[in-house]
Every structure is written in C-alpha cells, then in structure tokens.
Write a protein that holds these residues in place. Structure first.
Motif, PDB file in Angstrom:
ATOM      1  N   GLY A 376       0.785  -1.224   0.000  1.00 53.13           N
ATOM      2  CA  GLY A 376       0.000   0.000   0.000  1.00 53.13           C
ATOM      3  C   GLY A 376       0.818   1.276   0.000  1.00 53.13           C
ATOM      4  N   ALA A 377       2.121   1.179  -0.278  1.00 50.30           N
ATOM      5  CA  ALA A 377       2.965   2.371  -0.276  1.00 50.30           C
ATOM      6  C   ALA A 377       2.508   3.368  -1.337  1.00 50.30           C
ATOM      7  CB  ALA A 377       4.424   1.975  -0.511  1.00 50.30           C
ATOM      8  N   GLN A 378       2.709   4.639  -1.053  1.00 52.29           N
ATOM      9  CA  GLN A 378       2.359   5.713  -1.980  1.00 52.29           C
ATOM     10  C   GLN A 378       3.590   6.587  -2.230  1.00 52.29           C
ATOM     11  OE1 GLN A 378      -0.899   7.100   0.786  1.00 52.29           O
ATOM     12  NE2 GLN A 378      -1.885   7.522  -1.179  1.00 52.29           N
ATOM     13  N   ALA A 379       3.648   7.188  -3.404  1.00 47.90           N
ATOM     14  CA  ALA A 379       4.733   8.107  -3.734  1.00 47.90           C
ATOM     15  C   ALA A 379       4.169   9.391  -4.322  1.00 47.90           C
ATOM     16  CB  ALA A 379       5.696   7.463  -4.729  1.00 47.90           C
ATOM     17  N   PHE A 380       4.821  10.513  -3.998  1.00 49.28           N
ATOM     18  CA  PHE A 380       4.388  11.817  -4.477  1.00 49.28           C
ATOM     19  C   PHE A 380       5.609  12.649  -4.866  1.00 49.28           C
ATOM     20  CE2 PHE A 380       1.284  10.306  -1.440  1.00 49.28           C
ATOM     21  CZ  PHE A 380       0.055  10.583  -2.040  1.00 49.28           C
ATOM     22  N   ASN A 381       5.420  13.477  -5.877  1.00 49.13           N
ATOM     23  CA  ASN A 381       6.450  14.419  -6.291  1.00 49.13           C
ATOM     24  C   ASN A 381       5.748  15.620  -6.930  1.00 49.13           C
ATOM     25  OD1 ASN A 381       6.173  13.892  -9.281  1.00 49.13           O
ATOM     26  ND2 ASN A 381       6.750  11.838  -8.597  1.00 49.13           N
ATOM     27  N   GLN A 382       6.513  16.570  -7.432  1.00 47.70           N
ATOM     28  CA  GLN A 382       5.887  17.767  -7.998  1.00 47.70           C
ATOM     29  C   GLN A 382       5.285  17.543  -9.381  1.00 47.70           C
ATOM     30  OE1 GLN A 382       7.413  21.848  -7.136  1.00 47.70           O
ATOM     31  NE2 GLN A 382       9.231  20.741  -6.429  1.00 47.70           N
ATOM     32  N   ASP A 383       5.455  16.362  -9.946  1.00 44.67           N
ATOM     33  CA  ASP A 383       4.762  16.014 -11.184  1.00 44.67           C
ATOM     34  C   ASP A 383       3.476  15.241 -10.920  1.00 44.67           C
ATOM     35  OD1 ASP A 383       6.588  17.292 -12.744  1.00 44.67           O
ATOM     36  OD2 ASP A 383       7.615  15.484 -13.445  1.00 44.67           O
ATOM     37  N   THR A 384       3.219  14.873  -9.656  1.00 43.96           N
ATOM     38  CA  THR A 384       1.984  14.178  -9.316  1.00 43.96           C
ATOM     39  C   THR A 384       0.802  15.125  -9.523  1.00 43.96           C
ATOM     40  OG1 THR A 384       3.143  12.858  -7.646  1.00 43.96           O
ATOM     41  CG2 THR A 384       0.742  12.954  -7.490  1.00 43.96           C
ATOM     42  N   ALA A 386      -2.214  17.402  -9.223  1.00 44.76           N
ATOM     43  CA  ALA A 386      -2.760  18.259  -8.160  1.00 44.76           C
ATOM     44  C   ALA A 386      -1.709  18.742  -7.167  1.00 44.76           C
ATOM     45  CB  ALA A 386      -3.898  17.571  -7.400  1.00 44.76           C
ATOM     46  N   VAL A 387      -0.460  18.298  -7.299  1.00 42.85           N
ATOM     47  CA  VAL A 387       0.598  18.824  -6.433  1.00 42.85           C
ATOM     48  C   VAL A 387       1.107  20.132  -7.032  1.00 42.85           C
ATOM     49  CG1 VAL A 387       2.904  18.450  -5.478  1.00 42.85           C
ATOM     50  CG2 VAL A 387       1.269  16.550  -5.597  1.00 42.85           C
ATOM     51  N   PRO A 388       1.056  21.227  -6.298  1.00 40.73           N
ATOM     52  CA  PRO A 388       1.496  22.519  -6.854  1.00 40.73           C
ATOM     53  C   PRO A 388       2.979  22.494  -7.223  1.00 40.73           C
ATOM     54  CG  PRO A 388       0.242  22.830  -4.823  1.00 40.73           C
ATOM     55  CD  PRO A 388       0.533  21.365  -4.935  1.00 40.73           C
ATOM     56  N   GLY A 389       3.323  23.252  -8.252  1.00 41.37           N
ATOM     57  CA  GLY A 389       4.712  23.397  -8.642  1.00 41.37           C
ATOM     58  C   GLY A 389       5.106  22.516  -9.806  1.00 41.37           C
ATOM     59  N   VAL A 390       6.361  22.605 -10.167  1.00 41.78           N
ATOM     60  CA  VAL A 390       6.932  21.847 -11.287  1.00 41.78           C
ATOM     61  C   VAL A 390       8.236  21.225 -10.831  1.00 41.78           C
ATOM     62  CG1 VAL A 390       7.837  22.011 -13.637  1.00 41.78           C
ATOM     63  CG2 VAL A 390       5.906  23.446 -12.958  1.00 41.78           C
ATOM     64  N   SER A 391       8.449  19.967 -11.194  1.00 47.30           N
ATOM     65  CA  SER A 391       9.704  19.296 -10.853  1.00 47.30           C
ATOM     66  C   SER A 391      10.846  19.912 -11.637  1.00 47.30           C
ATOM     67  CB  SER A 391       9.601  17.798 -11.154  1.00 47.30           C
ATOM     68  OG  SER A 391       8.680  17.175 -10.288  1.00 47.30           O
ATOM     69  N   GLU A 392      11.848  20.408 -10.918  1.00 43.09           N
ATOM     70  CA  GLU A 392      12.995  21.040 -11.541  1.00 43.09           C
ATOM     71  C   GLU A 392      14.287  20.430 -11.008  1.00 43.09           C
ATOM     72  OE1 GLU A 392      11.436  25.553 -12.227  1.00 43.09           O
ATOM     73  OE2 GLU A 392      11.851  24.948 -10.157  1.00 43.09           O
ATOM     74  N   LYS A 393      15.317  20.503 -11.816  1.00 46.91           N
ATOM     75  CA  LYS A 393      16.610  19.947 -11.433  1.00 46.91           C
ATOM     76  C   LYS A 393      17.088  20.558 -10.116  1.00 46.91           C
ATOM     77  CE  LYS A 393      21.359  19.287 -13.030  1.00 46.91           C
ATOM     78  NZ  LYS A 393      22.329  19.491 -14.144  1.00 46.91           N
ATOM     79  N   GLY A 394      17.487  19.678  -9.200  1.00 47.90           N
ATOM     80  CA  GLY A 394      18.060  20.135  -7.944  1.00 47.90           C
ATOM     81  C   GLY A 394      17.076  20.642  -6.919  1.00 47.90           C
ATOM     82  N   ASP A 395      15.771  20.434  -7.118  1.00 49.72           N
ATOM     83  CA  ASP A 395      14.805  20.835  -6.091  1.00 49.72           C
ATOM     84  C   ASP A 395      15.011  20.032  -4.802  1.00 49.72           C
ATOM     85  OD1 ASP A 395      13.529  22.789  -7.534  1.00 49.72           O
ATOM     86  OD2 ASP A 395      11.802  21.559  -8.091  1.00 49.72           O
ATOM     87  N   ASN A 396      15.291  18.728  -4.968  1.00 41.59           N
ATOM     88  CA  ASN A 396      15.456  17.824  -3.819  1.00 41.59           C
ATOM     89  C   ASN A 396      14.203  17.804  -2.937  1.00 41.59           C
ATOM     90  OD1 ASN A 396      18.775  19.080  -3.752  1.00 41.59           O
ATOM     91  ND2 ASN A 396      18.158  17.122  -4.607  1.00 41.59           N
ATOM     92  N   PHE A 397      13.043  17.688  -3.595  1.00 40.61           N
ATOM     93  CA  PHE A 397      11.762  17.554  -2.909  1.00 40.61           C
ATOM     94  C   PHE A 397      11.849  16.368  -1.936  1.00 40.61           C
ATOM     95  CE2 PHE A 397       7.308  16.121  -2.699  1.00 40.61           C
ATOM     96  CZ  PHE A 397       6.605  17.321  -2.580  1.00 40.61           C
TER      97      PHE A 397
END
Length: 468
Positions: A376-384, A386-397
């Motif tokens: 049941g594990a879940q994963a989230f990032n800035q490309d998910t 409804a998650v605000p923002g944009v995945s960018e190099k070096g964000d280290n979310f």
C-alpha cells in the motif's frame, strides 16, 4: 539516466489520529507499562498541531544569513498561513541580535519544557541556544539555555516521570537535562557522559522497551567512516551512561511502533560503512524491532526495490554531477490512516523524474500487524497530479518531512520541506502540506506556502530546511 518514480495513486476519504511514538498493543502482547509518547506540537494549546518552518539562511533586517523561523498555526482548515508569525533574533523577547550567517533556526526542537501545557520551541541561535515559550498567544518570550552551545537537542522523557527532558549533544559531552525547566531555561538536574572521537551525530528518541521511559539511539561516524548505532536505555533512574551496539549503520531515523505491539521500533536510513559516499547511495531504511529487553534480532530492510514500493533503487556515479536517490534521507512517523499503527514517510530527495535530475520525491510506508512493509505504499512528487509546482533539477523535494495532525481530524498530515525550491529567487524554499485520510495521503486539499506567500524575506532563505 536513473528511472523516474512511479506516479502516486490518488486517494480520497476522511481520516483518524496520528500515531504516538509507541502505542500499547493488545493485552497479550503489550508491555507492563504504557510506552512513552512524544506530544503534539501545539504552541498555543488549541488542540491543532502547529508547524515551525525554518528559513535559516533568510535575511533579517538586512543582515544576510541571520535566519528566521515561520510559525504556521494549525486550524480546522489546515495550516493557517494567513496568520503565520515570523520569529528571529529581532523578535521582542528573543535574546540576542541578528548575526551575519548566524543561521537562526538551523536546528529546532518542539516540546513542553516547563509542563504548562503549551509546546515550547528550542532554536539554534548562532553561538547560543534559546527556548521560546508557548502561551495562549503562541510563541512569545525567549530565554537562553544555560551551558555550552550544543550541536543537537532532542526532547524525550528518559526517566518516565511525565516531565519533558532534553538530551544535549556537544563536541565534548552528551548531557541529559531533566525537566521540568524553569523559565530561565534551567533544568531540574543534569547527567552527562563524555564523547569520544566518534561522538554521537544524530539522536533518535522513543520507548524501545515499553517501560514508559524513553530510550535514545545515537548514530556515530568519524572522518569518512560510519560506526554502529547505539542504544541507551531509559528507566526510572534516567538515561543509562552505557550503551549497546545495534550492529547496524543507521542515521536520520525515528523510533515508532509500526506493528502496535507496545515496543518502539527504530526506522532509520541504513548507510554504508564509508560515510563520505552517502550522497551517491540509492538508499534504504532499516527497521529494527523493539522488545522488553531492547532491540530484538528481528529486522527488515526496505528500499525502492521492495515489493509494493514505487520506483527503483538507483545510485549515482561517485563524484558525478548527480545525487543517488538517497531513499531515507529524511524520515518521519505518524498515524496517517488512523488504524493505530505508526506509518513512516521517507524522503527521496535525489530521485530523478524523467530527464530531470535530483528533483526528489516522498514515499509513505504503512505500518501494520506484520510491521513496516511496502504494501500500500504511496509516492508523491511535484509532477503528481494536483501537487502545486513543477519538478525542476536540484529541487530535492523531500529533503525534510514531518507527520503531524494540523487540522485535528485524528489523522497525521504530511509537511514536506524543500529548501532548494526556487521562487522569484534561487533557493528561496517552500513547503507542501498533504492531508491524511483513512486510506493514506491525498492531494485533495493540498496546500503549499513559501516566504513570498507568507510575506517574509525570500532571497536564498532555504525555507523548509528544518521542520519542528
């Protein structure tokens, strides 16, 4: 190029309580005494968990790198960003003056030190440590903590008397300051042990043995080498002055009861013996299960190759331009689903997404009767979605994570600190708040906030670099 993390499964539903650090289990399995627990962070004692978000590189009154902490109070609708409060060395009642590169807020710890029901906040204050006292109006007056400057402060109840204690780690000693504390920061008593060359680096607190007194796990390294973590047992007489080795190289962890048997379990990043290469590791977390006598022989390793965990474990080339995934770089515990089992959120700040390097992600691992697994594990990032923002190099979310019940619905919510997020300036930082539900974390109602949205100094602030 390392593969991207799998998209998170969208979840919905309402929710229930965040887990205490260790929760009593069934009558057959429970220890004789209820396990100690870490209280909710509630500076104004209104029942909603509050957040202390550090911007330890932020400018204060034109002093670069002086640092500040944003206090975001909880409410029925979640984080009340409209009434956030900035605290720094210019705040009335806080000792000292802003210092260039002073780094106010680089290290924080929240706990009720004087036993008045209001959570207090200890803050690294450059050359000194201070405590800012909670009240009906939130955090107000501050005091310098007596004694030498320390590298790390962690709260617990090491003698099981119901009073909050602090363990203070400096370059020379590890000192336990027993509560309650007076308003000038003085403890009721102290006890200390000398540190050797491989003195403690990280401190992890919780009740491993289920006797009602918190225990301490310390991580150790010297120069480029990592050493076995050590368990220091608490009891009615306080924290022991001798320790036992866990025989595992762990750091950056928590102690939480993931299988609800009444004993706290260590969940920490497992690292190689050569510590200087950790930045390039794929990463993993090691679970070492507790028992009445201390840590048991039952352990488990979880990484992105574990069944049910989204993504894949990927290291980076040593001395190359990218980080490894670093699964387990940050870890936090709480009961997201309200089933009584502690769940674990793991930061994966070096995760690549497509061709974007080191953008980062977070993974929720759920506790259960069989302990911590990938089920049941879940994963989230800035490309998910409804998650605000944009995945960018070096964000280290995911560089910082914290589980706590901000909206008082009985379910732990996730705050993600991303100090290298770029706003209108580089490395201004930001934070995201995911709500907990009975099925896990959800992006429904997700919020994000940053120095610009809170009206605080933005340039290079590294907002979200520390959460308490």
């Amino acid at each position: 190029m390392r593969r991207s993390l799998m998209a998170a499964v969208a979840v919905a539903a309402l929710a229930t309580p965040f887990a205490v650090v260790a929760t009593a289990g069934s009558a057959a399995a429970a220890p004789a005494a209820a396990a100690a627990s870490k209280p909710v962070t509630d500076f104004n004692h209104d029942g909603y968990a509050d957040l202390a978000v550090s911007a330890y590189r932020g400018a204060v009154d034109g002093v670069s790198g002086a640092g500040y902490v944003s206090i975001v109070y909880g409410s029925a609708s979640g984080a009340d960003t409209a009434h956030a409060k900035q605290i720094s060395r210019t705040t009335a009642g806080v000792p000292g003056d802003p210092e260039v590169d002073g780094g106010f807020g680089a290290s924080t710890e929240a706990a009720d030190l004087d036993g008045d029901g209001y959570t207090d906040l200890t803050v690294n204050n450059g050359s000194k440590d201070v405590v800012i006292w909670g009240s009906a109006n939130g955090l107000t007056q501050g005091s310098e903590l007596p004694g030498e400057y320390v590298q790390t402060l962690k709260a617990g109840d090491f003698n099981g008397d119901g009073k909050t204690d602090l363990v203070a780690n400096s370059s020379s000693t590890m000192e336990v300051r027993y509560g309650p504390f007076t308003r000038d920061g003085k403890p009721a008593s102290t006890s200390s042990v000398e540190n050797g060359d491989d003195g403690p680096k990280e401190l992890m607190v919780g009740d491993v043995t289920g006797d009602g007194a918190d225990d301490l796990v310390t991580s150790h390294d010297f120069e480029e080498m990592q050493y076995s973590s050590r368990l220091w047992k608490g009891s009615k007489d306080g924290l022991a002055k001798t320790s036992t080795a866990t025989k595992k190289f762990t750091t950056n962890g928590v102690i939480a009861d993931v299988d609800k048997d009444g004993y706290g379990d260590l969940v920490a990043r497992e690292v190689d013996e050569v510590s200087e290469t950790q930045v390039y590791d794929a990463g993993a977390v090691r679970v070492i299960y507790g028992s009445a006598s201390g840590f048991s022989s039952r352990t488990a390793k979880i990484d992105q190759d574990t069944a049910g965990v989204p993504g894949a474990s990927e290291a980076a080339e040593i001395n190359g331009p990218e980080r490894g995934d670093q699964f387990g770089y940050s870890v936090s515990a709480g009961d997201v689903t309200g089933d009584g089992y502690a769940d674990i959120v793991v930061g994966v700040p070096g995760e690549n997404l497509g061709n974007v390097a080191d953008t980062g992600a977070v993974v929720l691992l759920k506790g259960g009767a069989n302990g911590l697994t990938g089920t049941g594990a879940q994963a989230f990032n800035q490309d998910t979605a409804a998650v605000p923002g944009v995945s960018e190099k070096g964000d280290n979310f995911g560089e910082e994570v914290k589980l706590t019940d901000v909206n008082k619905d009985g379910l732990a919510d996730l705050t993600v600190g991303v100090p290298q997020e770029d706003g209108t300036t580089k490395d201004s930082g930001a934070a995201w708040l995911f709500r907990g539900t009975k099925t896990g974390l959800t992006t429904t109602g997700i919020t994000s906030f940053s120095p610009s949205s809170l009206g605080t100094p933005e340039a290079g602030a590294r907002f979200g670099g520390e959460l308490a």
